[in-house]
Design a protein around this motif. Structure first.
Motif, PDB file in Angstrom:
ATOM      1  N   ALA A 173      12.204   5.835   3.313  1.00  0.00           N
ATOM      2  CA  ALA A 173      11.305   6.853   3.857  1.00  0.00           C
ATOM      3  C   ALA A 173      10.409   7.418   2.751  1.00  0.00           C
ATOM      4  CB  ALA A 173      12.109   7.974   4.499  1.00  0.00           C
ATOM      5  N   LEU A 174       9.113   7.518   3.034  1.00  0.00           N
ATOM      6  CA  LEU A 174       8.156   8.076   2.081  1.00  0.00           C
ATOM      7  C   LEU A 174       8.051   9.590   2.265  1.00  0.00           C
ATOM      8  CD1 LEU A 174       5.305   5.411   2.278  1.00  0.00           C
ATOM      9  CD2 LEU A 174       7.040   5.668   0.506  1.00  0.00           C
ATOM     10  N   PRO A 175       7.526  10.328   1.273  1.00  0.00           N
ATOM     11  CA  PRO A 175       7.391  11.785   1.405  1.00  0.00           C
ATOM     12  C   PRO A 175       6.522  12.154   2.607  1.00  0.00           C
ATOM     13  CG  PRO A 175       7.066  11.107  -0.874  1.00  0.00           C
ATOM     14  CD  PRO A 175       7.103   9.859  -0.064  1.00  0.00           C
ATOM     15  N   PRO A 176       6.754  13.327   3.201  1.00  0.00           N
ATOM     16  CA  PRO A 176       5.914  13.762   4.336  1.00  0.00           C
ATOM     17  C   PRO A 176       4.512  14.147   3.862  1.00  0.00           C
ATOM     18  CG  PRO A 176       7.429  15.505   3.695  1.00  0.00           C
ATOM     19  CD  PRO A 176       7.806  14.306   2.879  1.00  0.00           C
ATOM     20  N   SER A 177       3.612  14.337   4.817  1.00  0.00           N
ATOM     21  CA  SER A 177       2.235  14.732   4.490  1.00  0.00           C
ATOM     22  C   SER A 177       2.230  16.084   3.786  1.00  0.00           C
ATOM     23  CB  SER A 177       1.393  14.795   5.763  1.00  0.00           C
ATOM     24  OG  SER A 177       1.319  13.526   6.380  1.00  0.00           O
ATOM     25  N   GLN A 178       1.251  16.241   2.887  1.00  0.00           N
ATOM     26  CA  GLN A 178       1.118  17.499   2.146  1.00  0.00           C
ATOM     27  C   GLN A 178      -0.307  18.036   2.313  1.00  0.00           C
ATOM     28  OE1 GLN A 178       2.779  17.607  -1.863  1.00  0.00           O
ATOM     29  NE2 GLN A 178       3.685  15.604  -1.525  1.00  0.00           N
ATOM     30  N   ILE A 179      -0.413  19.357   2.537  1.00  0.00           N
ATOM     31  CA  ILE A 179      -1.712  20.034   2.638  1.00  0.00           C
ATOM     32  C   ILE A 179      -1.824  20.970   1.440  1.00  0.00           C
ATOM     33  CG2 ILE A 179      -3.183  21.510   4.016  1.00  0.00           C
ATOM     34  CD1 ILE A 179      -1.728  20.551   6.494  1.00  0.00           C
ATOM     35  N   VAL A 180      -2.824  20.748   0.614  1.00  0.00           N
ATOM     36  CA  VAL A 180      -2.979  21.531  -0.615  1.00  0.00           C
ATOM     37  C   VAL A 180      -4.420  21.989  -0.752  1.00  0.00           C
ATOM     38  CG1 VAL A 180      -1.132  20.275  -1.786  1.00  0.00           C
ATOM     39  CG2 VAL A 180      -3.479  19.450  -1.975  1.00  0.00           C
ATOM     40  N   PRO A 191      10.549   6.883  -3.584  1.00  0.00           N
ATOM     41  CA  PRO A 191      11.828   6.181  -3.731  1.00  0.00           C
ATOM     42  C   PRO A 191      11.817   5.313  -4.992  1.00  0.00           C
ATOM     43  CG  PRO A 191      10.920   5.918  -1.516  1.00  0.00           C
ATOM     44  CD  PRO A 191       9.845   6.526  -2.358  1.00  0.00           C
ATOM     45  N   TYR A 192      13.022   4.980  -5.454  1.00  0.00           N
ATOM     46  CA  TYR A 192      13.164   4.141  -6.645  1.00  0.00           C
ATOM     47  C   TYR A 192      12.542   2.768  -6.391  1.00  0.00           C
ATOM     48  CZ  TYR A 192      15.360   1.304 -10.263  1.00  0.00           C
ATOM     49  OH  TYR A 192      15.583   0.445 -11.310  1.00  0.00           O
ATOM     50  N   GLY A 193      11.812   2.290  -7.384  1.00  0.00           N
ATOM     51  CA  GLY A 193      11.206   0.962  -7.285  1.00  0.00           C
ATOM     52  C   GLY A 193       9.793   0.964  -6.744  1.00  0.00           C
ATOM     53  N   TYR A 194       9.227   2.152  -6.494  1.00  0.00           N
ATOM     54  CA  TYR A 194       7.889   2.233  -5.912  1.00  0.00           C
ATOM     55  C   TYR A 194       7.011   3.172  -6.744  1.00  0.00           C
ATOM     56  CZ  TYR A 194      10.225   0.177  -1.885  1.00  0.00           C
ATOM     57  OH  TYR A 194      10.952  -0.644  -1.064  1.00  0.00           O
ATOM     58  N   SER A 195       5.697   2.988  -6.650  1.00  0.00           N
ATOM     59  CA  SER A 195       4.745   3.837  -7.368  1.00  0.00           C
ATOM     60  C   SER A 195       3.428   3.869  -6.599  1.00  0.00           C
ATOM     61  CB  SER A 195       4.511   3.320  -8.790  1.00  0.00           C
ATOM     62  OG  SER A 195       4.034   1.987  -8.763  1.00  0.00           O
ATOM     63  N   ILE A 227      -2.476   7.961   0.470  1.00  0.00           N
ATOM     64  CA  ILE A 227      -1.806   7.576  -0.779  1.00  0.00           C
ATOM     65  C   ILE A 227      -1.095   6.253  -0.536  1.00  0.00           C
ATOM     66  CG2 ILE A 227      -0.056   8.194  -2.482  1.00  0.00           C
ATOM     67  CD1 ILE A 227      -0.605  11.088  -1.940  1.00  0.00           C
ATOM     68  N   ILE A 228      -1.556   5.202  -1.202  1.00  0.00           N
ATOM     69  CA  ILE A 228      -0.992   3.859  -1.024  1.00  0.00           C
ATOM     70  C   ILE A 228       0.165   3.678  -2.000  1.00  0.00           C
ATOM     71  CG2 ILE A 228      -1.480   1.400  -0.918  1.00  0.00           C
ATOM     72  CD1 ILE A 228      -3.017   3.166   1.105  1.00  0.00           C
ATOM     73  N   SER A 230       3.042   1.179  -3.490  1.00  0.00           N
ATOM     74  CA  SER A 230       3.338  -0.242  -3.681  1.00  0.00           C
ATOM     75  C   SER A 230       4.675  -0.415  -4.382  1.00  0.00           C
ATOM     76  CB  SER A 230       2.235  -0.917  -4.503  1.00  0.00           C
ATOM     77  OG  SER A 230       0.990  -0.839  -3.846  1.00  0.00           O
ATOM     78  N   ALA A 231       5.297  -1.570  -4.133  1.00  0.00           N
ATOM     79  CA  ALA A 231       6.543  -1.905  -4.827  1.00  0.00           C
ATOM     80  C   ALA A 231       6.229  -2.325  -6.259  1.00  0.00           C
ATOM     81  CB  ALA A 231       7.261  -3.034  -4.089  1.00  0.00           C
ATOM     82  N   ASN A 232       7.056  -1.897  -7.176  1.00  0.00           N
ATOM     83  CA  ASN A 232       6.877  -2.282  -8.576  1.00  0.00           C
ATOM     84  C   ASN A 232       7.120  -3.772  -8.754  1.00  0.00           C
ATOM     85  OD1 ASN A 232       6.363   0.372  -9.220  1.00  0.00           O
ATOM     86  ND2 ASN A 232       8.470   0.803  -9.832  1.00  0.00           N
ATOM     87  N   LYS A 233       6.479  -4.333  -9.766  1.00  0.00           N
ATOM     88  CA  LYS A 233       6.637  -5.753 -10.047  1.00  0.00           C
ATOM     89  C   LYS A 233       7.842  -5.962 -10.952  1.00  0.00           C
ATOM     90  CE  LYS A 233       4.039  -9.859 -11.469  1.00  0.00           C
ATOM     91  NZ  LYS A 233       2.765 -10.355 -12.021  1.00  0.00           N
ATOM     92  N   SER A 234       8.655  -6.935 -10.587  1.00  0.00           N
ATOM     93  CA  SER A 234       9.860  -7.257 -11.349  1.00  0.00           C
ATOM     94  C   SER A 234       9.741  -8.673 -11.904  1.00  0.00           C
ATOM     95  CB  SER A 234      11.094  -7.141 -10.454  1.00  0.00           C
ATOM     96  OG  SER A 234      12.250  -7.559 -11.135  1.00  0.00           O
ATOM     97  N   SER A 235      10.192  -8.855 -13.151  1.00  0.00           N
ATOM     98  CA  SER A 235      10.181 -10.183 -13.770  1.00  0.00           C
ATOM     99  C   SER A 235      11.607 -10.701 -13.890  1.00  0.00           C
ATOM    100  CB  SER A 235       9.529 -10.128 -15.159  1.00  0.00           C
ATOM    101  OG  SER A 235      10.256  -9.276 -16.028  1.00  0.00           O
ATOM    102  N   LEU A 236      11.746 -12.011 -13.758  1.00  0.00           N
ATOM    103  CA  LEU A 236      13.075 -12.637 -13.792  1.00  0.00           C
ATOM    104  C   LEU A 236      13.047 -13.860 -14.698  1.00  0.00           C
ATOM    105  CD1 LEU A 236      15.477 -13.171 -10.837  1.00  0.00           C
ATOM    106  CD2 LEU A 236      15.004 -15.071 -12.359  1.00  0.00           C
ATOM    107  N   LYS A 237      14.074 -13.977 -15.533  1.00  0.00           N
ATOM    108  CA  LYS A 237      14.218 -15.126 -16.430  1.00  0.00           C
ATOM    109  C   LYS A 237      15.532 -15.826 -16.105  1.00  0.00           C
ATOM    110  CE  LYS A 237      14.238 -16.439 -21.319  1.00  0.00           C
ATOM    111  NZ  LYS A 237      14.159 -15.934 -22.710  1.00  0.00           N
ATOM    112  N   LEU A 238      15.431 -17.105 -15.739  1.00  0.00           N
ATOM    113  CA  LEU A 238      16.601 -17.911 -15.385  1.00  0.00           C
ATOM    114  C   LEU A 238      16.879 -18.911 -16.499  1.00  0.00           C
ATOM    115  CD1 LEU A 238      18.768 -18.835 -13.341  1.00  0.00           C
ATOM    116  CD2 LEU A 238      17.038 -20.365 -12.351  1.00  0.00           C
ATOM    117  N   THR A 239      18.073 -18.852 -17.061  1.00  0.00           N
ATOM    118  CA  THR A 239      18.495 -19.767 -18.124  1.00  0.00           C
ATOM    119  C   THR A 239      19.738 -20.516 -17.655  1.00  0.00           C
ATOM    120  OG1 THR A 239      17.654 -18.238 -19.809  1.00  0.00           O
ATOM    121  CG2 THR A 239      19.138 -19.974 -20.548  1.00  0.00           C
TER     122      THR A 239
END
Length: 476
Positions: A173-180, A191-195, A227-228, A230-239
């Motif tokens: 769930a994203l934050p509710p609307s704000q009036i300022v 939420p964690y993992g988003y910006s 306010i858009i 997006s999910a953060n980008k994650s990198s993965l290294k497979l060895t």
């Protein structure tokens, strides 16, 4: 006053002279009234004897300045209504009350005056004007009105949150609307993992953040922003560390919440040994920038690997997956005797016994020089060709020439001496053909089980043992 030396002078208030003795008083001075002042006292409480020294002939009369109450009102310029409680001050009668405002500095405001009235700031209003007055004795006449204009209402800005279209996981769930208002801050607890990737206004103009969007607004018209998120980008290294020592490294990337799938063999067989996969996963957190290493147990590995597919999610800034293989045992080898191979060898021998003598003789004369058996299709073709040759020989009463025994170009080292030779006579070979064939087939079956090949030298050695067993030949 000019007074004879030796005479008396007395400053008196005729209104307060009751019961005052007048003996020896030649001159009386009436204490005067002064506008805006009130008489207080005299330095000479008794008549003054005039001397020939003028410095001693002084009477001081003391007055106090009169004050009056002044009422200050704070009014709306348009409606005339009070916008703040009134204030009362005491001002000397006859002084001027002059109004100044530090928010509106004008040269006219700094004219000389007695009492300076500063117009205070009032929230939601701006000072407009006020008129100075001269303080009178009657307080009801001493009223100062300060007029203010109402400030325009501040613009209201609405911020709504939404996920970017390509966000894999939009369940949080994203934050509710704000009036300022302008100058306020927009609290974006995501939420964690988003910006926040961008902010878009009603006209499609893009801003990098809510703060920038607010700073660039003007006027009093309300606006709505998107306010858009997006999910953060994650990198993965497979060895992957293969059992043969080879190391394979691959780099991948994905958005937070996306699923990755990699083919990983849970069990491997290499050089006759069994290997089990060991998986270690290391993750680096976005917020804390710390790394956590997870050494997976066999049960955890089994839950991660489904049908030899490693399944997981991009849930950290950096993910490192290390796959290695641990030796667990040796591949078991089936027994050399009995089983399907023995039975198939026996069946093959029984079929051979039904063949004609000529076919047996021809087969005994043929010794393969190859170290690996030919494909099944080629064996069939060879058998058909042999059968045709035998049939043709019987029909034409022709003698089939004997085929030479071919020695392999690079034979394996035989267990018997190279000086020993085995010469198989056609007659002797014919007599023991059936037993030799059965023995040869069994030897080939056992050899095939162990190595998968048939050696010409192995067949020759088997023939020699058979010949010696039956006593048909002496030692060569």
């Amino acid at each position: 006053m000019t007074v004879n030396v030796g005479e008396y002078v007395w400053a008196v208030d005729f209104g307060a002279m009751a019961n005052q003795p007048l003996s020896n008083v030649y001159h009386m001075y009436q204490i005067p009234q002064i506008a805006n002042y009130t008489y207080q006292s005299s330095s000479q409480s008794s008549p003054l004897l005039v001397t020939d020294n003028p410095a001693n002939n002084v009477i001081n009369l003391y007055y106090k300045r009169d004050k009056s109450q002044v009422t200050i009102n704070y009014l709306d310029s348009d409606s005339g209504e009070s916008i703040s409680p009134s204030k009362n001050v005491d001002v000397n009668v006859g002084d001027y009350v002059w109004i100044i405002s530090f928010a509106n500095k004008s040269t006219k405001q700094f004219k000389m005056g007695i009492y300076w009235c500063v117009a205070p700031p009032i929230t939601g209003y701006s000072f407009d004007h006020g008129t100075p007055i001269k303080v009178k004795e009657n307080p009801e006449e001493n009223v100062v009105n300060l007029y203010y204009n109402a400030d325009p209402l501040p613009a209201k800005y609405t911020f709504n949150y939404e996920y970017a279209k390509d966000t894999p996981d939009q369940s949080e769930a994203l934050p509710p609307s704000q009036i300022v208002e302008k100058g306020d801050s927009v609290s974006s607890k995501l939420p964690y993992g988003y910006s926040i990737s961008e902010v878009i206004d009603e006209n499609g103009k893009v801003y990098s953040s809510p703060t920038e969007a607010l700073e660039k607004q003007s006027g009093s018209n309300p606006k709505t922003f998107r306010i858009i998120v997006s999910a953060n980008k994650s990198s993965l290294k497979l060895t992957v560390h293969e059992p043969n020592g080879e190391i394979k490294i691959e780099d991948f990337s994905g958005l937070y919440g996306a699923t990755y799938q990699f083919p990983i063999e849970k069990n491997l067989i290499f050089n006759g040994k069994i290997y089990h996969a060991i998986i270690t996963i290391t993750k680096r957190d976005w917020r804390m920038d710390t790394s956590i290493s997870l050494a997976q147990s066999p049960d955890e590995i089994a839950s991660l690997l489904k049908d030899n597919i490693l399944v997981g999610k991009y849930d950290s800034s950096v993910i490192s997956i290390d796959v290695s293989y641990k030796e667990e045992g040796i591949v078991p080898i089936p027994p050399s005797d009995g089983g399907d191979n023995s039975s198939s060898s026996t069946q093959s021998s029984e079929k051979t016994a039904d063949k004609t003598d000529n076919e047996k003789n021809n087969e005994d004369k043929i010794v393969s020089s190859t170290t690996t058996p030919p494909p099944a299709s080629k064996e069939k073709e060879s058998s058909v060709e042999k059968k045709k040759e035998v049939e043709q020989a019987h029909s034409e009463n022709k003698v089939i020439p004997k085929k030479e025994i071919k020695v392999p170009l690079a034979p394996p080292t035989p267990s018997f001496s190279t000086a020993e030779k085995v010469i198989a006579s056609p007659s002797v070979t014919s007599e023991i053909n059936q037993e030799a064939h059965i023995l040869k087939m069994r030897i080939a079956g056992a050899a095939g089980l162990a190595t998968g090949t048939v050696s010409a030298y192995g067949i020759l050695r088997a023939l020699k043992m058979m010949i010696q067993h039956f006593g048909k030949l002496g030692k060569f």
